[in-house]
Design a protein around this motif. Structure first.
Motif, PDB file in Angstrom:
ATOM      1  N   ILE A 226     -23.781  25.637  56.316  1.00 56.08           N
ATOM      2  CA  ILE A 226     -24.227  27.039  56.404  1.00 56.08           C
ATOM      3  C   ILE A 226     -23.244  27.784  57.298  1.00 56.08           C
ATOM      4  CG2 ILE A 226     -26.019  28.604  57.248  1.00 56.08           C
ATOM      5  CD1 ILE A 226     -28.073  26.519  56.563  1.00 56.08           C
ATOM      6  N   TYR A 227     -22.789  28.929  56.787  1.00 61.96           N
ATOM      7  CA  TYR A 227     -21.899  29.805  57.554  1.00 61.96           C
ATOM      8  C   TYR A 227     -22.662  31.080  57.893  1.00 61.96           C
ATOM      9  CZ  TYR A 227     -18.090  33.083  58.551  1.00 61.96           C
ATOM     10  OH  TYR A 227     -17.286  34.020  59.124  1.00 61.96           O
ATOM     11  N   ARG A 228     -22.711  31.430  59.183  1.00 60.85           N
ATOM     12  CA  ARG A 228     -23.336  32.675  59.620  1.00 60.85           C
ATOM     13  C   ARG A 228     -22.423  33.322  60.653  1.00 60.85           C
ATOM     14  NH1 ARG A 228     -28.646  32.965  57.913  1.00 60.85           N
ATOM     15  NH2 ARG A 228     -29.635  30.944  57.444  1.00 60.85           N
ATOM     16  N   SER A 239     -23.937  35.643  55.732  1.00 60.68           N
ATOM     17  CA  SER A 239     -24.403  34.258  55.748  1.00 60.68           C
ATOM     18  C   SER A 239     -24.123  33.648  54.376  1.00 60.68           C
ATOM     19  CB  SER A 239     -25.893  34.177  56.077  1.00 60.68           C
ATOM     20  OG  SER A 239     -26.652  34.922  55.143  1.00 60.68           O
ATOM     21  N   ILE A 240     -23.610  32.412  54.399  1.00 62.81           N
ATOM     22  CA  ILE A 240     -23.205  31.748  53.151  1.00 62.81           C
ATOM     23  C   ILE A 240     -23.723  30.315  53.175  1.00 62.81           C
ATOM     24  CG2 ILE A 240     -21.290  31.126  51.620  1.00 62.81           C
ATOM     25  CD1 ILE A 240     -19.547  33.104  53.155  1.00 62.81           C
ATOM     26  N   LEU A 264     -28.662  24.929  44.287  1.00 68.44           N
ATOM     27  CA  LEU A 264     -27.944  25.674  45.318  1.00 68.44           C
ATOM     28  C   LEU A 264     -28.588  27.033  45.557  1.00 68.44           C
ATOM     29  CD1 LEU A 264     -25.604  26.031  47.269  1.00 68.44           C
ATOM     30  CD2 LEU A 264     -24.173  26.753  45.340  1.00 68.44           C
ATOM     31  N   ASP A 265     -29.005  27.701  44.495  1.00 67.83           N
ATOM     32  CA  ASP A 265     -29.666  29.002  44.651  1.00 67.83           C
ATOM     33  C   ASP A 265     -30.989  28.844  45.399  1.00 67.83           C
ATOM     34  OD1 ASP A 265     -29.839  31.888  44.003  1.00 67.83           O
ATOM     35  OD2 ASP A 265     -31.597  31.242  42.849  1.00 67.83           O
ATOM     36  N   LYS A 266     -31.705  27.757  45.111  1.00 64.91           N
ATOM     37  CA  LYS A 266     -32.960  27.484  45.816  1.00 64.91           C
ATOM     38  C   LYS A 266     -32.701  27.270  47.309  1.00 64.91           C
ATOM     39  CE  LYS A 266     -36.658  24.042  46.059  1.00 64.91           C
ATOM     40  NZ  LYS A 266     -37.173  22.759  45.527  1.00 64.91           N
ATOM     41  N   ASP A 267     -31.667  26.492  47.653  1.00 72.68           N
ATOM     42  CA  ASP A 267     -31.343  26.270  49.062  1.00 72.68           C
ATOM     43  C   ASP A 267     -30.924  27.565  49.749  1.00 72.68           C
ATOM     44  OD1 ASP A 267     -31.844  23.588  48.713  1.00 72.68           O
ATOM     45  OD2 ASP A 267     -29.763  23.076  48.281  1.00 72.68           O
ATOM     46  N   ARG A 268     -30.193  28.419  49.042  1.00 72.99           N
ATOM     47  CA  ARG A 268     -29.763  29.702  49.630  1.00 72.99           C
ATOM     48  C   ARG A 268     -30.963  30.555  50.016  1.00 72.99           C
ATOM     49  NH1 ARG A 268     -29.211  34.951  48.020  1.00 72.99           N
ATOM     50  NH2 ARG A 268     -30.084  34.476  45.973  1.00 72.99           N
ATOM     51  N   GLU A 270     -34.119  29.549  50.516  1.00 72.08           N
ATOM     52  CA  GLU A 270     -34.953  28.921  51.544  1.00 72.08           C
ATOM     53  C   GLU A 270     -34.328  29.054  52.924  1.00 72.08           C
ATOM     54  OE1 GLU A 270     -35.503  24.953  50.286  1.00 72.08           O
ATOM     55  OE2 GLU A 270     -37.095  25.415  48.841  1.00 72.08           O
ATOM     56  N   LYS A 271     -33.003  29.000  53.005  1.00 69.12           N
ATOM     57  CA  LYS A 271     -32.340  29.123  54.310  1.00 69.12           C
ATOM     58  C   LYS A 271     -31.949  30.568  54.611  1.00 69.12           C
ATOM     59  CE  LYS A 271     -32.916  24.823  54.544  1.00 69.12           C
ATOM     60  NZ  LYS A 271     -31.925  23.817  54.321  1.00 69.12           N
ATOM     61  N   LYS A 272     -32.413  31.509  53.727  1.00 73.74           N
ATOM     62  CA  LYS A 272     -32.202  32.940  53.942  1.00 73.74           C
ATOM     63  C   LYS A 272     -30.719  33.282  54.120  1.00 73.74           C
ATOM     64  CE  LYS A 272     -36.762  33.927  55.902  1.00 73.74           C
ATOM     65  NZ  LYS A 272     -37.364  32.780  55.235  1.00 73.74           N
ATOM     66  N   CYS A 273     -29.903  32.755  53.217  1.00 73.54           N
ATOM     67  CA  CYS A 273     -28.479  33.076  53.202  1.00 73.54           C
ATOM     68  C   CYS A 273     -28.213  34.145  52.151  1.00 73.54           C
ATOM     69  CB  CYS A 273     -27.640  31.835  52.896  1.00 73.54           C
ATOM     70  SG  CYS A 273     -27.704  30.586  54.201  1.00 73.54           S
ATOM     71  N   GLU A 274     -27.244  35.025  52.441  1.00 72.08           N
ATOM     72  CA  GLU A 274     -26.950  36.123  51.516  1.00 72.08           C
ATOM     73  C   GLU A 274     -26.169  35.637  50.294  1.00 72.08           C
ATOM     74  OE1 GLU A 274     -24.815  40.556  51.534  1.00 72.08           O
ATOM     75  OE2 GLU A 274     -24.759  39.276  53.332  1.00 72.08           O
TER      76      GLU A 274
END
Length: 426
Positions: A226-228, A239-240, A264-268, A270-274
């Motif tokens: 995760i990149y923030r 956030s990526i 991957l879209d589901k993980d994005r 759930e972790k509230k990444c843009e």
């Protein structure tokens, strides 16, 4: 009937002209044939040794994989066959000439038999010396031909070795280039590679960024990294969610990039990444994914598939776009605070969209240009590899030709040399 005294025992015996001529002919023919036979055997052994040495050296060099060896070997064989044929023709001509001279000399000697014994002995001595001189000249010529063949074989060997060294240096150069173009170094996984590349620039380019492995699997799945990044006020800029996928060439069942997009879209979310980015080495032969950054937002929002070499450029591109967006958002908030007309607000948004689209288009074209150059380099390397591999069949044919080359084949259609070898066998 003439009386002849033996020079050794001093015993006198009588012999007619025919007997004397026969004795003279036997002495000269036996010595000449013995010497000529010995010289021919020596020449054949040396020639056989030289041919075998040249064939063994050429065979070892041909196995190194050079495409021009077959043609040059054929030229060498043709040249050698021509020289052997020329040498045999010269030898046959010399023998015929010697035979003619012997017959002429015998006629002249018969005419001088009525003269004194001294003249006969002088004539015989002179004839033998002349025959021996001619025989020595022929032997020297044969030795000269053998030396010339040895020098030719040595020259070709040095030439082939120089070409081989050049090819090996070229192969090493292209292998080194291919390794440098590869993003998955030896002993390094794709995740480790991406993390290393990011850490190289973390202090200078991403001082306020968070880039760590996703260890939260409470929802049943997790991404890889995760990149923030936040601004000085603590507001999130971007956030990526990153997912890294690699597959070895030996894997029996090949995966597709599309197989991992939904998760991957589901993980994005759930972790509230843009954004969500799949860094993939799968489908290595796909023209779509090898062109650069592939936007798959038509399937899943704000999602991209990239090759590892675009890992840092992708972060930079999305980060710059987010920074521009943050700047415009700040300006928009200021405009709203100052009760600016809604029309100016929409113009600013449109300008931002156009600028972002223009910058994205320029970046995409630059990426595509870079990928095209890489593809050209890879294609050139593949052609070089194919050219080297294609020489295997030619090398095999050349090896078969070299092994099939025998003295029997060389003497086929040459009755003189065949007769000589028959005499040696008997």
């Amino acid at each position: 009937m003439n009386e002849i005294i033996c020079p050794h025992c001093k015993k006198a015996f009588k012999v007619d002209e025919a007997g004397f001529a026969d004795i003279l002919k036997q002495v000269r023919d036996r010595e000449f044939d013995a010497e000529l036979h010995e010289r021919l055997q020596l020449f054949e052994r040396e020639k056989q040794s030289a041919v075998e040495l040249a064939m063994a050296t050429t065979k070892n060099e041909l196995q190194a994989g050079l495409a021009k060896k077959d043609t040059e070997l054929a030229e060498l064989k043709a040249r050698r066959d021509a020289e052997v044929a020329e040498l045999r023709a010269e030898k046959d001509a010399a023998l015929a000439k010697l035979n003619a001279e012997q017959e002429s000399e015998l006629v002249r000697l018969r005419a001088q038999l009525d003269a004194t014994e001294t003249e006969k002995k002088l004539a015989v001595t002179e004839a033998v010396n002349r025959v021996e001189k001619q025989r020595d000249e022929l032997a020297n010529k044969l030795v000269s031909k053998d030396t010339e063949q040895q020098l030719l074989a040595t020259s070709l060997k040095e030439k082939y070795e120089a070409e081989l060294r050049t090819k090996e240096e070229m192969i090493a150069y292209y292998k080194d280039m291919k390794v440098k173009l590869s993003t998955k170094m030896v002993g390094e996984t794709l995740e480790q590679h991406c993390e290393t590349e990011f850490n190289k620039l973390r202090a200078s380019a991403f001082p306020r960024a968070y880039f760590e492995k996703d260890n939260d699997a409470r929802s049943g799945s997790k991404g890889d990294y995760i990149y923030r990044e936040t601004d000085d006020a603590g507001n999130e800029i971007i956030s990526i969610m990153f997912e890294m996928k690699n597959e070895g060439d030996e894997t029996a069942t090949k995966k597709r990039n599309e197989d991992f997009l939904r998760e991957l879209d589901k993980d994005r979310m759930e972790k509230k990444c843009e954004y969500a980015v799949l860094v993939s080495l799968l489908e290595a032969d796909s023209e779509l994914y090898n062109t650069g950054i592939v936007d798959v937002s038509h399937k899943h929002p704000k999602m991209y598939v990239i090759r590892p070499q675009f890992f840092i450029p992708m972060i930079t591109l999305l980060r710059n776009a987010a920074l521009n967006s943050l700047k415009y958002k700040s300006e928009l908030a200021l405009v709203k605070a100052q009760n600016v007309d809604i029309t100016n607000f929409e113009d600013n948004i449109n300008s931002f969209k156009e600028g972002f689209a223009r910058n994205y288009d320029l970046a995409s074209r630059k990426f595509k240009t870079a990928i095209d150059e890489i593809d050209k380099t890879i294609d050139h390397l593949q052609k070089t590899k194919d050219a080297l591999l294609s020489s295997e069949n030619n090398l095999r044919l050349a090896n078969n030709k070299a092994e099939d080359l025998t003295i029997k084949r060389l003497t086929r259609g040459n009755p003189t040399m065949a007769a000589k070898f028959d005499e040696l066998n008997t």
